[in-house]
Design a protein around this motif. Structure first.
Motif, PDB file in Angstrom:
ATOM      1  N   SER A 379      -0.775  14.812   2.343  1.00 25.06           N
ATOM      2  CA  SER A 379      -0.540  13.369   2.404  1.00 25.06           C
ATOM      3  C   SER A 379      -1.744  12.731   3.067  1.00 25.06           C
ATOM      4  O   SER A 379      -2.193  13.192   4.124  1.00 25.06           O
ATOM      5  CB  SER A 379       0.718  13.045   3.224  1.00 25.06           C
ATOM      6  OG  SER A 379       1.883  13.249   2.464  1.00 25.06           O
ATOM      7  N   LEU A 380      -2.257  11.684   2.430  1.00 21.54           N
ATOM      8  CA  LEU A 380      -3.436  11.011   2.963  1.00 21.54           C
ATOM      9  C   LEU A 380      -3.284   9.506   2.815  1.00 21.54           C
ATOM     10  O   LEU A 380      -2.663   9.035   1.857  1.00 21.54           O
ATOM     11  CB  LEU A 380      -4.692  11.454   2.202  1.00 21.54           C
ATOM     12  CG  LEU A 380      -5.259  12.832   2.551  1.00 21.54           C
ATOM     13  CD1 LEU A 380      -6.223  13.291   1.468  1.00 21.54           C
ATOM     14  CD2 LEU A 380      -5.962  12.780   3.901  1.00 21.54           C
ATOM     15  N   PRO A 381      -3.856   8.736   3.747  1.00 13.46           N
ATOM     16  CA  PRO A 381      -3.885   7.280   3.554  1.00 13.46           C
ATOM     17  C   PRO A 381      -4.545   6.963   2.214  1.00 13.46           C
ATOM     18  O   PRO A 381      -5.474   7.658   1.788  1.00 13.46           O
ATOM     19  CB  PRO A 381      -4.721   6.786   4.735  1.00 13.46           C
ATOM     20  CG  PRO A 381      -4.593   7.855   5.769  1.00 13.46           C
ATOM     21  CD  PRO A 381      -4.495   9.146   5.008  1.00 13.46           C
ATOM     22  N   ILE A 382      -4.101   5.931   1.564  1.00 14.35           N
ATOM     23  CA  ILE A 382      -4.539   5.642   0.206  1.00 14.35           C
ATOM     24  C   ILE A 382      -6.052   5.444   0.104  1.00 14.35           C
ATOM     25  O   ILE A 382      -6.668   5.785  -0.913  1.00 14.35           O
ATOM     26  CB  ILE A 382      -3.785   4.414  -0.352  1.00 14.35           C
ATOM     27  CG1 ILE A 382      -3.907   4.357  -1.894  1.00 14.35           C
ATOM     28  CG2 ILE A 382      -4.244   3.146   0.315  1.00 14.35           C
ATOM     29  CD1 ILE A 382      -3.194   5.450  -2.604  1.00 14.35           C
ATOM     30  N   ASP A 383      -6.703   4.957   1.160  1.00 13.36           N
ATOM     31  CA  ASP A 383      -8.153   4.747   1.111  1.00 13.36           C
ATOM     32  C   ASP A 383      -8.929   6.068   1.082  1.00 13.36           C
ATOM     33  O   ASP A 383     -10.068   6.113   0.623  1.00 13.36           O
ATOM     34  CB  ASP A 383      -8.620   3.911   2.304  1.00 13.36           C
ATOM     35  CG  ASP A 383      -8.247   2.442   2.158  1.00 13.36           C
ATOM     36  OD1 ASP A 383      -7.985   2.010   1.012  1.00 13.36           O
ATOM     37  OD2 ASP A 383      -8.192   1.742   3.182  1.00 13.36           O
ATOM     38  N   GLN A 384      -8.329   7.133   1.603  1.00 11.98           N
ATOM     39  CA  GLN A 384      -8.981   8.442   1.588  1.00 11.98           C
ATOM     40  C   GLN A 384      -8.367   9.384   0.544  1.00 11.98           C
ATOM     41  O   GLN A 384      -8.739  10.553   0.444  1.00 11.98           O
ATOM     42  CB  GLN A 384      -8.873   9.115   2.964  1.00 11.98           C
ATOM     43  CG  GLN A 384      -9.849   8.597   4.004  1.00 11.98           C
ATOM     44  CD  GLN A 384      -9.397   7.269   4.597  1.00 11.98           C
ATOM     45  OE1 GLN A 384      -8.214   7.082   4.876  1.00 11.98           O
ATOM     46  NE2 GLN A 384     -10.329   6.351   4.783  1.00 11.98           N
ATOM     47  N   VAL A 408       0.594   9.508  -6.393  1.00 13.40           N
ATOM     48  CA  VAL A 408      -0.152   8.496  -5.651  1.00 13.40           C
ATOM     49  C   VAL A 408       0.767   7.381  -5.163  1.00 13.40           C
ATOM     50  O   VAL A 408       0.473   6.704  -4.178  1.00 13.40           O
ATOM     51  CB  VAL A 408      -1.301   7.925  -6.527  1.00 13.40           C
ATOM     52  CG1 VAL A 408      -0.783   7.061  -7.641  1.00 13.40           C
ATOM     53  CG2 VAL A 408      -2.308   7.169  -5.680  1.00 13.40           C
ATOM     54  N   GLY A 409       1.907   7.219  -5.816  1.00  8.57           N
ATOM     55  CA  GLY A 409       2.871   6.210  -5.382  1.00  8.57           C
ATOM     56  C   GLY A 409       3.400   6.455  -3.988  1.00  8.57           C
ATOM     57  O   GLY A 409       3.806   5.520  -3.294  1.00  8.57           O
ATOM     58  N   ASP A 410       3.411   7.718  -3.532  1.00  7.36           N
ATOM     59  CA  ASP A 410       3.801   8.006  -2.145  1.00  7.36           C
ATOM     60  C   ASP A 410       2.690   8.759  -1.417  1.00  7.36           C
ATOM     61  O   ASP A 410       2.944   9.500  -0.465  1.00  7.36           O
ATOM     62  CB  ASP A 410       5.134   8.776  -2.080  1.00  7.36           C
ATOM     63  CG  ASP A 410       5.198   9.956  -3.038  1.00  7.36           C
ATOM     64  OD1 ASP A 410       4.400  10.879  -2.860  1.00  7.36           O
ATOM     65  OD2 ASP A 410       6.038   9.939  -3.955  1.00  7.36           O
ATOM     66  N   ALA A 411       1.436   8.576  -1.880  1.00  4.70           N
ATOM     67  CA  ALA A 411       0.230   9.072  -1.195  1.00  4.70           C
ATOM     68  C   ALA A 411       0.202  10.580  -1.027  1.00  4.70           C
ATOM     69  O   ALA A 411      -0.266  11.095  -0.013  1.00  4.70           O
ATOM     70  CB  ALA A 411       0.067   8.383   0.166  1.00  4.70           C
ATOM     71  N   ASN A 412       0.682  11.316  -2.031  1.00  7.98           N
ATOM     72  CA  ASN A 412       0.709  12.778  -1.996  1.00  7.98           C
ATOM     73  C   ASN A 412      -0.330  13.316  -2.981  1.00  7.98           C
ATOM     74  O   ASN A 412      -0.169  13.216  -4.189  1.00  7.98           O
ATOM     75  CB  ASN A 412       2.114  13.256  -2.361  1.00  7.98           C
ATOM     76  CG  ASN A 412       2.250  14.770  -2.420  1.00  7.98           C
ATOM     77  OD1 ASN A 412       3.283  15.266  -2.855  1.00  7.98           O
ATOM     78  ND2 ASN A 412       1.260  15.524  -1.999  1.00  7.98           N
ATOM     79  N   GLU A 438      -9.085  19.896   8.603  1.00  9.14           N
ATOM     80  CA  GLU A 438      -9.799  19.050   9.566  1.00  9.14           C
ATOM     81  C   GLU A 438      -9.988  17.647   9.005  1.00  9.14           C
ATOM     82  O   GLU A 438      -9.815  16.654   9.720  1.00  9.14           O
ATOM     83  CB  GLU A 438     -11.148  19.678   9.909  1.00  9.14           C
ATOM     84  CG  GLU A 438     -11.029  20.948  10.740  1.00  9.14           C
ATOM     85  CD  GLU A 438     -12.349  21.682  10.875  1.00  9.14           C
ATOM     86  OE1 GLU A 438     -13.297  21.342  10.118  1.00  9.14           O
ATOM     87  OE2 GLU A 438     -12.444  22.589  11.726  1.00  9.14           O
ATOM     88  N   TYR A 439     -10.360  17.566   7.743  1.00  8.55           N
ATOM     89  CA  TYR A 439     -10.535  16.270   7.095  1.00  8.55           C
ATOM     90  C   TYR A 439      -9.211  15.504   7.092  1.00  8.55           C
ATOM     91  O   TYR A 439      -9.156  14.309   7.420  1.00  8.55           O
ATOM     92  CB  TYR A 439     -11.024  16.470   5.658  1.00  8.55           C
ATOM     93  CG  TYR A 439     -11.176  15.184   4.868  1.00  8.55           C
ATOM     94  CD1 TYR A 439     -12.414  14.554   4.765  1.00  8.55           C
ATOM     95  CD2 TYR A 439     -10.082  14.597   4.232  1.00  8.55           C
ATOM     96  CE1 TYR A 439     -12.551  13.375   4.053  1.00  8.55           C
ATOM     97  CE2 TYR A 439     -10.213  13.417   3.529  1.00  8.55           C
ATOM     98  CZ  TYR A 439     -11.443  12.807   3.434  1.00  8.55           C
ATOM     99  OH  TYR A 439     -11.567  11.638   2.734  1.00  8.55           O
ATOM    100  N   THR A 440      -8.139  16.202   6.724  1.00 12.15           N
ATOM    101  CA  THR A 440      -6.816  15.570   6.662  1.00 12.15           C
ATOM    102  C   THR A 440      -6.382  15.073   8.028  1.00 12.15           C
ATOM    103  O   THR A 440      -5.882  13.950   8.176  1.00 12.15           O
ATOM    104  CB  THR A 440      -5.775  16.568   6.101  1.00 12.15           C
ATOM    105  OG1 THR A 440      -6.209  17.015   4.811  1.00 12.15           O
ATOM    106  CG2 THR A 440      -4.407  15.933   5.990  1.00 12.15           C
TER     107      THR A 440
END
Length: 494
Positions: A379-384, A408-412, A438-440
């Protein structure tokens, strides 16, 4: 059995050990003996077919769906009811015999196969659908019910299951709930934490915990059932479940839309939520790499004359065909006027809808034909959301094929990395991990959106959970399963 005292523990893949980070475990288990076998036979009423010991028959149960993890269990038990599950767990707890609960064994993080030689507790014979209330839409059934079986049962009654998975033909409800499975319907119906009204679970000491309420509102103390949703069989074995099911939509439309930038994808999502509202049931994302992959391995044709970078599979589902099509048409006209899509197609009949869905549903199958696949569910914020895919392509270069798809509708995001080599490589793992985690973590994401932690991510849990949260989880585990017989070496880093 699992005599792990002072034994080195590491993530184990078939043919190689790929995790350089090792830890010690202090839990000692006993070896299975002939007396134990006789006791299990007695518990299972001497039905020989419920107790499997043949090495060849155990192969598929000892290996996961991706052939990535392999255990060495010498015994599989197939109880028929909760009473037998209770007796098995009680005996195993007294004898300190470790076991792993197993549903359809469709997981992707090594959570449903033995780490070593644990007894496998298969729930496949506990597959009865017990009751359905057409007024409330609540269905009560056993944990071994296959997801497709439940869908087929509900369809003629005018209802549907509130989640849908690619493995629905073999995954079981107990496994779905114990991993808090997500899938393509989460955007519309929410997670299993909200759709499971009650469940029955057997604790490590054999105690049967009856939490199988069918009430939507029950505000009496701690909501204990939530402990078992997503705990991957480490706190108890789910044996029954009460699930709320929604009415099955009668009007379904599917659209495949093409975008030339991820910025357009984000704007499309905003407009879909705004203009389609409660009829929006899926908003799935695929990059061009996924489409190329599917076209190489599936009997499908290029969807559009151009080859844009991003694709959205959008589904609406409601109960008024005229109303739904009007809303969809207004949405499509708006996004074309705004230049948010460069091409698109809409299907209203089931055959063409199925064809469109195959672009999304056959990605995993197609990846499996490319070689070894390293799968990351984040799961990531939509900008990333898509940035990580591009970062990994630069990092790995020609060593691997990197594709991104997901809900992408729930940022997965499902980040998938494939190599021609059929065997999983320690070198490749070291290039991917812990960098991906680490990135996540840096971007306040989650290292597991819906697949769970299992064996694969237990030593990386700290990237998503604080030390105090992990300590509280360990406290719960130690309290509910003090001998650690339930699914050892999974979820928590002991």
């Amino acid at each position: 059995m699992l005599n792990h005292l002072s034994k080195l523990v590491s993530n184990r893949y078939i043919g190689t050990t790929i995790c350089s980070k090792r830890c010690y475990t202090t839990f000692k288990y006993n070896k299975l003996n002939d007396k134990d076998i006789e006791e299990f036979k007695s518990i299972l009423n001497n039905e020989e077919t419920l107790l499997i010991r043949d090495k060849d028959d155990l192969v598929s149960f000892n290996s996961d769906w991706m052939k990535k993890y392999k255990g060495n269990s010498q015994l599989l038990l197939k109880p028929r009811n909760t009473e037998q599950v209770s007796s098995i767990l009680r005996y195993c707890n007294e004898r300190k015999l470790a076991l792993v609960p197993q549903g359809g064994n469709t997981g992707l993080v090594g959570g449903s196969v033995p780490y070593d030689d644990e007894i496998i507790l298969s729930m496949s014979l506990m597959n009865k659908i017990n009751d359905f209330d057409p007024v409330t839409g609540v269905v009560t059934c056993e944990a071994g019910v296959i997801l497709q079986q439940l869908e087929d049962y509900l369809e003629p009654l005018g209802y549907t299951v509130p989640f849908d998975l690619g493995a629905k033909g073999s995954c079981q409800l107990g496994g779905n709930i114990s991993t808090n499975a997500g899938g393509i319907r989460l955007l519309r119906y929410g997670s299993l934490h909200g759709n499971v009204l009650g469940l029955e679970a057997v604790l490590a000491n054999g105690t049967v915990l009856n939490l199988n309420s069918t009430l939507r509102k029950d505000n009496t103390g701690y909501d204990l059932k939530q402990l078992f949703i997503g705990s991957e069989g480490t706190l108890g074995v789910i044996t029954k479940v009460s699930l709320i099911t929604p009415p099955k939509p009668t009007s379904v439309n599917v659209a495949l839309l093409a975008c030339d930038s991820f910025s357009s994808v984000k704007k499309l999502l905003i407009q879909a939520k705004t203009k389609l509202g409660d009829i929006l049931s899926a908003f799935e994302f695929m990059d061009r790499g996924c489409i190329d992959l599917v076209l190489r391995h599936q009997p499908l044709q290029e969807p559009f004359s151009e080859k844009p970078k991003f694709y959205i599979l959008l589904e609406t589902s409601g109960f008024n065909e005229t109303h739904d099509q009007e809303k969809l048409n207004e949405f499509l006209e708006y996004i074309m006027e705004q230049g948010l899509t460069v091409d698109g197609t809409v299907a209203t009949d089931s055959k063409n809808q199925s064809t469109i869905w195959k672009f999304r549903e056959t990605i995993t199958e197609s990846l499996g034909k490319e070689g070894a696949v390293y799968k990351y569910d984040l799961s990531l914020p939509i900008d990333q959301f898509y940035e990580l895919v591009e970062v990994m392509r630069l990092r790995l270069g020609s060593k691997a094929n990197v594709v991104g798809f997901g809900h992408v509708g729930d940022a997965n995001l499902h980040l998938n990395i494939s190599t021609p080599n059929q065997k999983y490589s320690k070198e490749m793992i070291n290039l991917i991990e812990p960098f991906v985690y680490e990135y996540t973590s840096k971007h306040n994401g989650s290292i597991s959106a819906e697949h769970g932690i299992g064996l694969m991510k237990k030593d990386h849990l700290h990237y998503s959970k604080t030390s105090s949260s992990i300590q509280l989880m360990k406290l719960l585990k130690n309290s509910m399963d003090p001998n650690h017989i339930l699914n050892p070496n999974k979820v928590l880093p002991f």
